[in-house]
Motif scaffolding. Structure first.
Motif, PDB file in Angstrom:
ATOM      1  N   ALA A   4       0.839  -1.201   0.000  1.00 55.92           N
ATOM      2  CA  ALA A   4       0.000   0.000   0.000  1.00 55.92           C
ATOM      3  C   ALA A   4       0.872   1.249   0.000  1.00 55.92           C
ATOM      4  CB  ALA A   4      -0.906  -0.002   1.224  1.00 55.92           C
ATOM      5  N   THR A   5       0.419   2.280  -0.700  1.00 49.95           N
ATOM      6  CA  THR A   5       1.171   3.528  -0.750  1.00 49.95           C
ATOM      7  C   THR A   5       0.232   4.734  -0.724  1.00 49.95           C
ATOM      8  OG1 THR A   5       2.635   4.892  -2.134  1.00 49.95           O
ATOM      9  CG2 THR A   5       1.364   3.194  -3.254  1.00 49.95           C
ATOM     10  N   PRO A   6      -0.165   5.191   0.493  1.00 50.75           N
ATOM     11  CA  PRO A   6      -1.049   6.344   0.603  1.00 50.75           C
ATOM     12  C   PRO A   6      -0.315   7.677   0.741  1.00 50.75           C
ATOM     13  CG  PRO A   6      -0.848   5.309   2.721  1.00 50.75           C
ATOM     14  CD  PRO A   6      -0.001   4.502   1.774  1.00 50.75           C
ATOM     15  N   ASN A   7       1.010   7.655   0.846  1.00 56.02           N
ATOM     16  CA  ASN A   7       1.762   8.901   0.992  1.00 56.02           C
ATOM     17  C   ASN A   7       3.185   8.697   0.474  1.00 56.02           C
ATOM     18  OD1 ASN A   7       3.424   7.848   3.284  1.00 56.02           O
ATOM     19  ND2 ASN A   7       1.449   7.879   4.340  1.00 56.02           N
TER      20      ASN A   7
ATOM     21  N   LYS B  14      -5.774   6.635  -1.142  1.00 53.09           N
ATOM     22  CA  LYS B  14      -6.018   8.048  -0.836  1.00 53.09           C
ATOM     23  C   LYS B  14      -5.679   8.374   0.606  1.00 53.09           C
ATOM     24  CE  LYS B  14      -9.632  11.593  -0.873  1.00 53.09           C
ATOM     25  NZ  LYS B  14     -11.057  11.906  -1.161  1.00 53.09           N
ATOM     26  N   SER B  15      -5.844   7.399   1.507  1.00 53.72           N
ATOM     27  CA  SER B  15      -5.626   7.684   2.917  1.00 53.72           C
ATOM     28  C   SER B  15      -4.981   6.505   3.626  1.00 53.72           C
ATOM     29  CB  SER B  15      -6.949   8.022   3.607  1.00 53.72           C
ATOM     30  OG  SER B  15      -7.780   6.878   3.688  1.00 53.72           O
ATOM     31  N   SER B  16      -4.292   6.813   4.736  1.00 53.20           N
ATOM     32  CA  SER B  16      -3.653   5.778   5.545  1.00 53.20           C
ATOM     33  C   SER B  16      -4.652   4.812   6.181  1.00 53.20           C
ATOM     34  CB  SER B  16      -2.798   6.429   6.637  1.00 53.20           C
ATOM     35  OG  SER B  16      -1.789   7.223   6.075  1.00 53.20           O
ATOM     36  N   PRO B  17      -5.782   5.293   6.743  1.00 57.79           N
ATOM     37  CA  PRO B  17      -6.731   4.359   7.352  1.00 57.79           C
ATOM     38  C   PRO B  17      -7.237   3.293   6.383  1.00 57.79           C
ATOM     39  CG  PRO B  17      -7.175   6.574   8.120  1.00 57.79           C
ATOM     40  CD  PRO B  17      -6.152   6.697   7.031  1.00 57.79           C
ATOM     41  N   GLN B  18      -7.504   3.670   5.127  1.00 56.11           N
ATOM     42  CA  GLN B  18      -7.992   2.685   4.162  1.00 56.11           C
ATOM     43  C   GLN B  18      -6.899   1.690   3.804  1.00 56.11           C
ATOM     44  OE1 GLN B  18     -11.202   2.211   2.992  1.00 56.11           O
ATOM     45  NE2 GLN B  18     -10.247   0.314   2.294  1.00 56.11           N
ATOM     46  N   ALA B  19      -5.662   2.189   3.696  1.00 56.46           N
ATOM     47  CA  ALA B  19      -4.542   1.292   3.426  1.00 56.46           C
ATOM     48  C   ALA B  19      -4.379   0.277   4.551  1.00 56.46           C
ATOM     49  CB  ALA B  19      -3.255   2.103   3.247  1.00 56.46           C
ATOM     50  N   LEU B  20      -4.516   0.744   5.782  1.00 59.87           N
ATOM     51  CA  LEU B  20      -4.393  -0.154   6.931  1.00 59.87           C
ATOM     52  C   LEU B  20      -5.519  -1.176   6.952  1.00 59.87           C
ATOM     53  CD1 LEU B  20      -2.871  -0.848   9.527  1.00 59.87           C
ATOM     54  CD2 LEU B  20      -4.279   0.838  10.720  1.00 59.87           C
ATOM     55  N   THR B  21      -6.722  -0.743   6.635  1.00 59.65           N
ATOM     56  CA  THR B  21      -7.866  -1.661   6.579  1.00 59.65           C
ATOM     57  C   THR B  21      -7.620  -2.780   5.583  1.00 59.65           C
ATOM     58  OG1 THR B  21      -9.447   0.070   7.203  1.00 59.65           O
ATOM     59  CG2 THR B  21     -10.334  -1.843   6.041  1.00 59.65           C
ATOM     60  N   ASP B  22      -7.084  -2.436   4.412  1.00 60.64           N
ATOM     61  CA  ASP B  22      -6.833  -3.449   3.388  1.00 60.64           C
ATOM     62  C   ASP B  22      -5.651  -4.341   3.744  1.00 60.64           C
ATOM     63  OD1 ASP B  22      -8.974  -2.519   2.015  1.00 60.64           O
ATOM     64  OD2 ASP B  22      -7.885  -1.902   0.217  1.00 60.64           O
ATOM     65  N   LEU B  23      -4.697  -3.826   4.506  1.00 53.99           N
ATOM     66  CA  LEU B  23      -3.606  -4.674   4.976  1.00 53.99           C
ATOM     67  C   LEU B  23      -4.149  -5.713   5.947  1.00 53.99           C
ATOM     68  CD1 LEU B  23      -0.496  -5.210   5.105  1.00 53.99           C
ATOM     69  CD2 LEU B  23      -0.488  -3.770   7.148  1.00 53.99           C
ATOM     70  N   VAL B  24      -4.990  -5.277   6.876  1.00 59.66           N
ATOM     71  CA  VAL B  24      -5.602  -6.204   7.836  1.00 59.66           C
ATOM     72  C   VAL B  24      -6.417  -7.260   7.103  1.00 59.66           C
ATOM     73  CG1 VAL B  24      -7.258  -6.415   9.735  1.00 59.66           C
ATOM     74  CG2 VAL B  24      -5.642  -4.508   9.716  1.00 59.66           C
ATOM     75  N   GLY B  25      -7.126  -6.833   6.058  1.00 62.06           N
ATOM     76  CA  GLY B  25      -7.975  -7.758   5.310  1.00 62.06           C
ATOM     77  C   GLY B  25      -7.235  -8.627   4.313  1.00 62.06           C
ATOM     78  N   GLY B  26      -5.953  -8.353   4.096  1.00 62.37           N
ATOM     79  CA  GLY B  26      -5.161  -9.179   3.185  1.00 62.37           C
ATOM     80  C   GLY B  26      -5.222  -8.761   1.732  1.00 62.37           C
ATOM     81  N   GLN B  27      -5.877  -7.621   1.433  1.00 65.06           N
ATOM     82  CA  GLN B  27      -5.904  -7.147   0.047  1.00 65.06           C
ATOM     83  C   GLN B  27      -4.520  -6.721  -0.424  1.00 65.06           C
ATOM     84  OE1 GLN B  27      -8.335  -6.351   2.212  1.00 65.06           O
ATOM     85  NE2 GLN B  27     -10.094  -7.312   1.241  1.00 65.06           N
TER      86      GLN B  27
END
Length: 319
Positions: A154-157, A181-194
């Motif tokens: 993930a790369t939000p910044n 677009k944002s760090s929270p969404q990147a973190l959510t997808d990391l947790v979910g394995g996307q």
């Protein structure tokens, strides 16, 4: 006569500026953050804003203007009236990295802003999701090499982008960048394995790390962090790697110096308070204020050169 008239005009302007500064602030202050609510910079901004508000006896309101790698927030502040009522808490993303990452940047990080003070540094860590098979950076590198093109990050910044691309280049990895677009969404997808990897600021991820939702396998600083015991630096497996994210406060270009000095003085007092330092330490944030606005201005110029070099070395082409 013309000389006298000009002299009187200059003196009148100086007196007017001093009078404005003496009564500052008379209204609420807006502190623009170019990242989403829940990001590390947002968390730092809210801690600082609350205490600054108490000191200046006016509300200091955090306004998140996220998107386009901090460009939206930066453009907004650059066009604001330079009266001290619109401030900008930002990072190396907008002021160090973007000039080398974007060919049509619509603001100048030096000419369009008035530096007020550096706040400190927010370290980053290389995270993987809890179910990822690699338990450390060495195993991650081996796994990535055994599965070329199958892992993503993930790369939000800009810090996430430059850190990840530098690791890729030095370690010789083939992993795919997924922009967010944002760090929270990147973190959510990391947790979910996307996505499988994410170089993230500790401010927005410490809770997830402590809760076991994600696993930190390396920190981006050259030396280990007290806030992350047992987590080695990336440099232990990727020699020469050393990267962190600075954080500071600006105003639009042309802010009166007396207002800048007043803000600098108040912010230094805020950052010297143990309670504030303790709260920021919970985010993994290291308080490191500049002595004055001039020191911060020089630091910003030096970091612009430093990050331009990092980005070129990583082989990142500007968009």
């Amino acid at each position: 006569m013309r000389f006298i008239a000009r002299t009187l005009a200059v003196l009148a302007l100086a007196a007017s500026t001093a009078a404005v500064a003496q009564g500052y602030p008379a209204n609420p202050i807006t502190l623009v953050v170019p990242f989403a609510a829940g990001s590390g910079t947002d968390a730092v901004a809210r801690i600082v804003a609350k205490r600054l508000s108490e000191r200046v006896k006016q509300p200091v309101l955090v306004d998140n203007k996220a998107g386009a790698s901090a460009q939206i927030g930066a453009q907004y502040v650059a066009k604001a009236k330079p009266d001290g009522y619109t401030l900008f808490m930002t990072t190396n993303t907008s002021h160090s990295a973007n000039p080398a990452l974007f060919t049509n940047l619509k603001y100048d990080p030096i000419k369009d802003f008035t530096p007020v003070t550096r706040v400190g540094e927010l370290p980053f860590a290389l995270l993987v999701n809890a179910g990822f098979p690699a338990r450390n950076l060495k195993e991650l590198i081996e796994h990535a090499k055994a599965n070329p093109g199958k892992l993503s990050y993930a790369t939000p910044n800009s810090t996430s982008l430059v850190a990840s691309e530098t690791i890729k280049r030095i370690a010789g990895l083939n992993v795919v960048a997924i922009p967010y677009k944002s760090s929270p969404q990147a973190l959510t997808d990391l947790v979910g394995g996307q996505v499988q990897m994410y170089v993230a600021d500790l401010g927005s991820t410490m809770g997830m790390i402590k809760g076991g939702n994600v696993r930190a396998i390396a920190v981006t600083t050259r030396a280990p962090l007290k806030s992350m015991p047992g987590v080695p630096p990336v440099a232990s497996e990727v020699p020469g790697f050393d990267l962190t994210s600075w954080n500071g406060i600006f105003g639009p270009a042309g802010m009166p110096r007396p207002i800048v000095d007043r803000l600098n003085t108040e912010l230094l007092q805020v950052l010297a308070e143990k309670d504030v330092q303790d709260q920021l330490a919970q985010l993994g944030f290291e308080v490191w204020p500049s002595r004055d606005a001039d020191e911060f201005a020089k630091y910003v110029a030096d970091q612009l050169t430093h990050w331009t070099t990092l980005i070129k070395q990583a082989g990142i082409r500007p968009e």
